[in-house]
Design a protein around this motif. Structure first.
Motif, PDB file in Angstrom:
ATOM      1  N   GLN A  61       0.796  -1.312   0.184  1.00  0.00           N
ATOM      2  CA  GLN A  61       0.078   0.164  -0.585  1.00  0.00           C
ATOM      3  C   GLN A  61       0.788   1.536   0.036  1.00  0.00           C
TER       4      GLN A  61
ATOM      5  N   HIS B  34       1.572   3.353  -2.860  1.00  0.00           N
ATOM      6  CA  HIS B  34       0.880   3.977  -3.769  1.00  0.00           C
ATOM      7  C   HIS B  34       1.746   4.725  -4.556  1.00  0.00           C
ATOM      8  N   GLN B  35       1.280   5.862  -3.705  1.00  0.00           N
ATOM      9  CA  GLN B  35       2.576   7.133  -4.706  1.00  0.00           C
ATOM     10  C   GLN B  35       4.251   6.219  -4.963  1.00  0.00           C
TER      11      GLN B  35
ATOM     12  N   THR C  44      -4.594   0.630 -11.237  1.00  0.00           N
ATOM     13  CA  THR C  44      -4.013   1.256  -9.622  1.00  0.00           C
ATOM     14  C   THR C  44      -4.603   2.383  -9.485  1.00  0.00           C
TER      15      THR C  44
ATOM     16  N   LEU D  92      -7.520   2.406  -6.766  1.00  0.00           N
ATOM     17  CA  LEU D  92      -8.104   3.953  -5.650  1.00  0.00           C
ATOM     18  C   LEU D  92      -9.179   4.197  -5.941  1.00  0.00           C
ATOM     19  N   GLY D  93      -9.973   4.317  -7.185  1.00  0.00           N
ATOM     20  CA  GLY D  93     -11.061   5.278  -7.292  1.00  0.00           C
ATOM     21  C   GLY D  93      -9.977   6.874  -8.261  1.00  0.00           C
ATOM     22  N   ASN D  94     -11.406   7.115  -9.382  1.00  0.00           N
ATOM     23  CA  ASN D  94     -10.980   8.457 -10.510  1.00  0.00           C
ATOM     24  C   ASN D  94     -10.966   9.744  -9.277  1.00  0.00           C
ATOM     25  N   ASP D  95     -11.720   9.762  -8.044  1.00  0.00           N
ATOM     26  CA  ASP D  95     -11.445  10.925  -7.486  1.00  0.00           C
ATOM     27  C   ASP D  95     -10.501  11.098  -6.114  1.00  0.00           C
ATOM     28  N   HIS D  96      -9.580  10.025  -6.666  1.00  0.00           N
ATOM     29  CA  HIS D  96      -8.129   9.231  -5.194  1.00  0.00           C
ATOM     30  C   HIS D  96      -7.314  11.232  -6.228  1.00  0.00           C
ATOM     31  N   PRO D  97      -6.822  11.283  -5.129  1.00  0.00           N
ATOM     32  CA  PRO D  97      -5.480  12.659  -5.469  1.00  0.00           C
ATOM     33  C   PRO D  97      -4.589  12.188  -6.455  1.00  0.00           C
ATOM     34  N   LEU D  98      -4.104  11.130  -5.616  1.00  0.00           N
ATOM     35  CA  LEU D  98      -3.144  10.179  -6.600  1.00  0.00           C
ATOM     36  C   LEU D  98      -3.802   9.721  -7.938  1.00  0.00           C
ATOM     37  N   SER D  99      -4.771   9.108  -8.202  1.00  0.00           N
ATOM     38  CA  SER D  99      -5.301   8.731  -9.183  1.00  0.00           C
ATOM     39  C   SER D  99      -5.037   9.781 -10.526  1.00  0.00           C
TER      40      SER D  99
END
Length: 72
Positions: free
Chosen positions: A18, A20-21, A49, A53-60
């Motif tokens: 986890q 992710h970044q 990924t 994480l989801g399309n609204d996640h800041p990393l995405s």
């Protein structure tokens, strides 16, 4: 790592942990260095990924933008 396989495996381990970044950054660097590696596995892993994480996640949002800049 400079070895593409090692870089990809490190990113997979980071995703499993986890981190992710770090994983997204590593996958993006791998694409910059070796775009066609393993039949575009880094790009597919990035897209998977983003979905995880989801399309609204800041990393995405951030890394999807970086991916598009790299591709286009």
């Amino acid at each position: 790592p400079e070895d593409s396989e090692a870089a990809y495996q490190l990113a997979i381990q980071q995703l499993a942990g986890q981190q992710h970044q770090a994983a997204l950054e590593g996958l993006l660097r791998l694409m910059q260095r070796d775009r066609g590696y393993a039949d575009n596995s880094p790009q597919r892993t990035l897209l998977q990924t983003f979905e995880l994480l989801g399309n609204d996640h800041p990393l995405s949002i951030s890394y999807r933008r970086k991916l598009y800049q790299l591709l286009y």
